[in-house]
Design a protein around this motif. Structure first.
Motif, PDB file in Angstrom:
ATOM      1  N   ARG A   1      -4.634   1.721 -12.578  1.00 50.71           N
ATOM      2  CA  ARG A   1      -3.862   1.774 -13.824  1.00 50.71           C
ATOM      3  C   ARG A   1      -4.590   0.988 -14.932  1.00 50.71           C
ATOM      4  NH1 ARG A   1       1.221   0.652 -11.778  1.00 50.71           N
ATOM      5  NH2 ARG A   1       1.574   2.844 -11.383  1.00 50.71           N
ATOM      6  N   ASP A   2      -5.115  -0.191 -14.574  1.00 51.22           N
ATOM      7  CA  ASP A   2      -5.843  -1.001 -15.558  1.00 51.22           C
ATOM      8  C   ASP A   2      -7.122  -0.306 -16.027  1.00 51.22           C
ATOM      9  OD1 ASP A   2      -3.898  -2.929 -15.442  1.00 51.22           O
ATOM     10  OD2 ASP A   2      -5.069  -4.340 -14.225  1.00 51.22           O
ATOM     11  N   VAL A   3      -7.834   0.371 -15.125  1.00 54.80           N
ATOM     12  CA  VAL A   3      -9.042   1.107 -15.514  1.00 54.80           C
ATOM     13  C   VAL A   3      -8.672   2.244 -16.467  1.00 54.80           C
ATOM     14  CG1 VAL A   3     -10.843   2.670 -14.663  1.00 54.80           C
ATOM     15  CG2 VAL A   3     -10.413   0.525 -13.478  1.00 54.80           C
TER      16      VAL A   3
ATOM     17  N   GLU B   1      -6.088   2.496 -18.410  1.00 51.68           N
ATOM     18  CA  GLU B   1      -5.586   1.978 -19.688  1.00 51.68           C
ATOM     19  C   GLU B   1      -6.670   1.247 -20.477  1.00 51.68           C
ATOM     20  OE1 GLU B   1      -2.191  -0.399 -18.680  1.00 51.68           O
ATOM     21  OE2 GLU B   1      -0.986   1.355 -18.142  1.00 51.68           O
ATOM     22  N   GLY B   2      -7.867   1.109 -19.916  1.00 49.40           N
ATOM     23  CA  GLY B   2      -8.968   0.463 -20.613  1.00 49.40           C
ATOM     24  C   GLY B   2      -8.971  -1.056 -20.503  1.00 49.40           C
ATOM     25  N   LYS B   3      -8.105  -1.637 -19.673  1.00 49.68           N
ATOM     26  CA  LYS B   3      -8.073  -3.089 -19.499  1.00 49.68           C
ATOM     27  C   LYS B   3      -9.264  -3.571 -18.684  1.00 49.68           C
ATOM     28  CE  LYS B   3      -3.035  -3.316 -19.620  1.00 49.68           C
ATOM     29  NZ  LYS B   3      -1.829  -3.574 -18.828  1.00 49.68           N
ATOM     30  N   ILE B   4      -9.789  -2.703 -17.838  1.00 46.20           N
ATOM     31  CA  ILE B   4     -10.959  -3.027 -17.018  1.00 46.20           C
ATOM     32  C   ILE B   4     -12.040  -2.007 -17.337  1.00 46.20           C
ATOM     33  CG2 ILE B   4     -11.880  -3.175 -14.673  1.00 46.20           C
ATOM     34  CD1 ILE B   4      -9.117  -3.975 -13.700  1.00 46.20           C
ATOM     35  N   ASN B   5     -13.250  -2.487 -17.628  1.00 40.82           N
ATOM     36  CA  ASN B   5     -14.380  -1.618 -17.898  1.00 40.82           C
ATOM     37  C   ASN B   5     -15.409  -1.822 -16.783  1.00 40.82           C
ATOM     38  OD1 ASN B   5     -16.507  -0.142 -18.842  1.00 40.82           O
ATOM     39  ND2 ASN B   5     -16.840  -1.355 -20.680  1.00 40.82           N
TER      40      ASN B   5
END
Length: 142
Positions: free
Chosen positions: A99-101, A103-107
């Motif tokens: 989910r974080d990937v 949503e762009g929270k993790i690159n």
């Protein structure tokens, strides 16, 4: 004087691997492990409970991943803390990370390196191990 040659008996039975599975089944010879008749024979020998368990196992989706030992230990400790299966913890953590990937929270691009394998374009560098004291502190609730 004539030389007498020993006669060898010639087998008229075809080798077992050349028989059709239906013929094998009709003759009563044990069916090969992978053949449909072998599977039918195995199912006939199962109890109803074994059949239900086999059906349940077939419906599950499983995958195997190579993970560092510290990560496996962390998942085990969290599972013990909450009293849940390790696969539940792993599924929830993977879902949260995915989910974080998305949503762009993790690159993940900054940890990507070129692969020497022709099978993959690149590989992600191994993540740093989480300090065991952090995991212990989390699991103890402090």
């Amino acid at each position: 004087m004539s030389v007498r040659k020993e006669r060898q008996a010639i087998s008229i039975e075809p080798p077992v691997e050349d028989l059709d599975p239906a013929v094998e089944n009709a003759l009563g010879t044990p069916a090969k492990r992978g053949s449909i008749y072998g599977r039918i024979a195995r199912v006939k020998e199962m109890t109803p409970a074994q059949r239900r368990k086999a059906e349940k196992d077939r419906a599950r989706t499983k995958e195997t991943y190579d993970l560092p030992a510290w990560l496996i230990e962390a998942v085990e400790q969290i599972a013990r803390k909450y009293g849940v299966p390790k696969s539940n913890v792993a599924a929830h953590l993977l879902t949260a990370g995915l989910r974080d990937v998305l949503e762009g929270k993790i690159n993940l691009g900054w940890v990507r390196k070129i692969s020497r394998s022709p099978r993959y374009e690149g590989l992600l560098e191994n993540p740093e191990a989480i300090d065991k004291s952090e995991i212990s502190r989390f699991c103890s609730g402090k």
